[in-house]
Design a protein around this motif. Sequence first.
Motif, PDB file in Angstrom:
ATOM      1  N   SER A  93      -2.565   7.371   2.150  1.00  0.00           N
ATOM      2  CA  SER A  93      -2.457   6.037   2.895  1.00  0.00           C
ATOM      3  C   SER A  93      -3.393   5.872   4.283  1.00  0.00           C
ATOM      4  CB  SER A  93      -0.942   5.778   3.350  1.00  0.00           C
ATOM      5  OG  SER A  93      -0.397   7.083   3.659  1.00  0.00           O
ATOM      6  N   GLY A  94      -2.950   5.086   5.151  1.00  0.00           N
ATOM      7  CA  GLY A  94      -3.893   4.627   6.520  1.00  0.00           C
ATOM      8  C   GLY A  94      -4.573   5.812   7.542  1.00  0.00           C
ATOM      9  N   ARG A 106       2.619   9.630   1.364  1.00  0.00           N
ATOM     10  CA  ARG A 106       1.516  10.114   2.716  1.00  0.00           C
ATOM     11  C   ARG A 106       0.156  10.309   1.784  1.00  0.00           C
ATOM     12  NH1 ARG A 106       0.815   9.190   7.900  1.00  0.00           N
ATOM     13  NH2 ARG A 106      -0.173  10.967   8.737  1.00  0.00           N
ATOM     14  N   PRO A 165       6.670   8.463   7.021  1.00  0.00           N
ATOM     15  CA  PRO A 165       7.162   7.683   7.879  1.00  0.00           C
ATOM     16  C   PRO A 165       6.866   6.197   8.153  1.00  0.00           C
ATOM     17  CG  PRO A 165       5.745   9.558   8.578  1.00  0.00           C
ATOM     18  CD  PRO A 165       5.471   9.452   7.175  1.00  0.00           C
ATOM     19  N   PHE A 166       5.816   5.683   7.620  1.00  0.00           N
ATOM     20  CA  PHE A 166       5.310   4.496   7.994  1.00  0.00           C
ATOM     21  C   PHE A 166       5.499   3.381   6.604  1.00  0.00           C
ATOM     22  CE2 PHE A 166       2.583   7.336  10.269  1.00  0.00           C
ATOM     23  CZ  PHE A 166       2.926   6.770  11.641  1.00  0.00           C
ATOM     24  N   ILE A 226      -6.098  13.151   7.047  1.00  0.00           N
ATOM     25  CA  ILE A 226      -6.172  14.458   7.449  1.00  0.00           C
ATOM     26  C   ILE A 226      -4.918  15.145   6.708  1.00  0.00           C
ATOM     27  CG2 ILE A 226      -5.646  16.282   9.364  1.00  0.00           C
ATOM     28  CD1 ILE A 226      -6.614  13.770  11.259  1.00  0.00           C
ATOM     29  N   SER A 264      -4.947   8.117   9.663  1.00  0.00           N
ATOM     30  CA  SER A 264      -4.604   9.670   9.990  1.00  0.00           C
ATOM     31  C   SER A 264      -3.882  10.221   8.667  1.00  0.00           C
ATOM     32  CB  SER A 264      -3.523   9.579  10.932  1.00  0.00           C
ATOM     33  OG  SER A 264      -4.016   8.765  12.112  1.00  0.00           O
ATOM     34  N   ASN A 310       1.488  16.854   8.321  1.00  0.00           N
ATOM     35  CA  ASN A 310       2.756  16.287   7.531  1.00  0.00           C
ATOM     36  C   ASN A 310       2.427  16.799   6.308  1.00  0.00           C
ATOM     37  OD1 ASN A 310       3.602  14.583   9.962  1.00  0.00           O
ATOM     38  ND2 ASN A 310       1.518  13.958   9.709  1.00  0.00           N
ATOM     39  N   SER A 326      -2.664   3.786  -0.214  1.00  0.00           N
ATOM     40  CA  SER A 326      -3.620   2.993   0.397  1.00  0.00           C
ATOM     41  C   SER A 326      -2.781   2.574   1.952  1.00  0.00           C
ATOM     42  CB  SER A 326      -4.436   1.632  -0.251  1.00  0.00           C
ATOM     43  OG  SER A 326      -5.619   1.247   0.576  1.00  0.00           O
ATOM     44  N   ASN A 327      -3.832   1.995   2.552  1.00  0.00           N
ATOM     45  CA  ASN A 327      -3.131   1.637   4.043  1.00  0.00           C
ATOM     46  C   ASN A 327      -2.004   0.858   3.942  1.00  0.00           C
ATOM     47  OD1 ASN A 327      -3.426  -0.230   6.495  1.00  0.00           O
ATOM     48  ND2 ASN A 327      -4.815   1.308   7.141  1.00  0.00           N
TER      49      ASN A 327
END
Lengths: 194, 194
Positions: free
Chosen positions: A149-150, A138, A190-191, A155, A152, A183, A116-117
């Motif tokens: 996840s959040g 991701r 990356p987050f 996509i 973007s 990605n 998730s986000n």
Amino acid sequence: MDVSVILFEGFTSLDFIGPVEALQRIPEYSIRYFSPEGGAVSNGKGLNLATEPMADIRPGILLVPGGFGTRKLVNDGAFISALRKAAEESAYCLTVCTGSALLAKTGLLDGLAATSNKRAFDWVVSVNPRVRWQRRARWAKNGKYYSSSGVSAGIDMALGFISDRFGEAKAREAAGAMEYVWNSDPGKDPFAAD
Amino acid sequence: MDVSVILFEGFTSLDFIGPVEALQRIPEYSIRYFSPEGGAVSNGKGLNLATEPMADIRPGILLVPGGFGTRKLVNDGAFISALRKAAEESAYCLTVCTGSALLAKTGLLDGLAATSNKRAFDWVVSVNPRVRWQRRARWAKNGKYYSSSGVSAGIDMALGFISDRFGEAKAREAAGAMEYVWNSDPGKDPFAAD
């Protein structure tokens, strides 16, 4: 096959417009937009979309975005029941961002890996701790259930879904047409915190 | 300040939803949606949005997406006149994808550097060859005019616009909240031919 997007007051628009932009490049997919009762729904920031009632969803691919509206919606028993029915009957069910909190509330993700986000993660876990929540992903998949996840990341997940169904070349072709830098590794996030 | 999105039949939804997702994170920006006459407009793929008439646009930031509808719209003199007026009165004017063909048709880009979607580039050049069209550019800018290449590149341009106005940290913060991997170099274009 229908791609049925589930909308509600307070949706995040990029959560579903991103994946839809990829999925609508598959000729056999047609996109339809739904909300609990149908009619106009708003993101609360000036965007108003026309929708059909959720009772009219046909089995196919379900796409569930997130947004601040999910905070209230997880406690709406009638909505969660309707979502559970639609998800059970679907061939595939994709969630983006806090959309996974809605699906988790149905119980259908119990014991499965999902994500998730980042900025709402603790809340999402609290909605249903029986899901195997992945903080670094991701996107995650378990059979017919995909979650990203959040925002973007949806996509990337949608392109991964296309790759799983139609091969990587098809996903690369869709990404190229969108001039999108995919990605493509679901485990590379990356987050995520170190 | 208003961010006024110009819509029309046959728009590409990610062209503006991507930039809007970034721009609406600036507290002083509010997003409004317009079309030539106002009312519902469709992307031709199931998405129907409510809009206000273009006559009601207030000076601010103009955002012009592309889409297959631009092919017809460049020949609509009344629309191009209304777009020219809105662009002249704007503080900033951002185009995405073939939205730059619409703005080019007004003449306001004559002699300026601009870019567009790779797969429609020759058509876009033919609309107005007096623009200094850049085939290799994630986005291009000239004073108040910004243009991006295809679809997803609009997100990178919008973050670049935020960086130019509010500093790079603000753009990085918006990208992080969107979990978006920002392609932050406007000259690095992974989709340009070698």
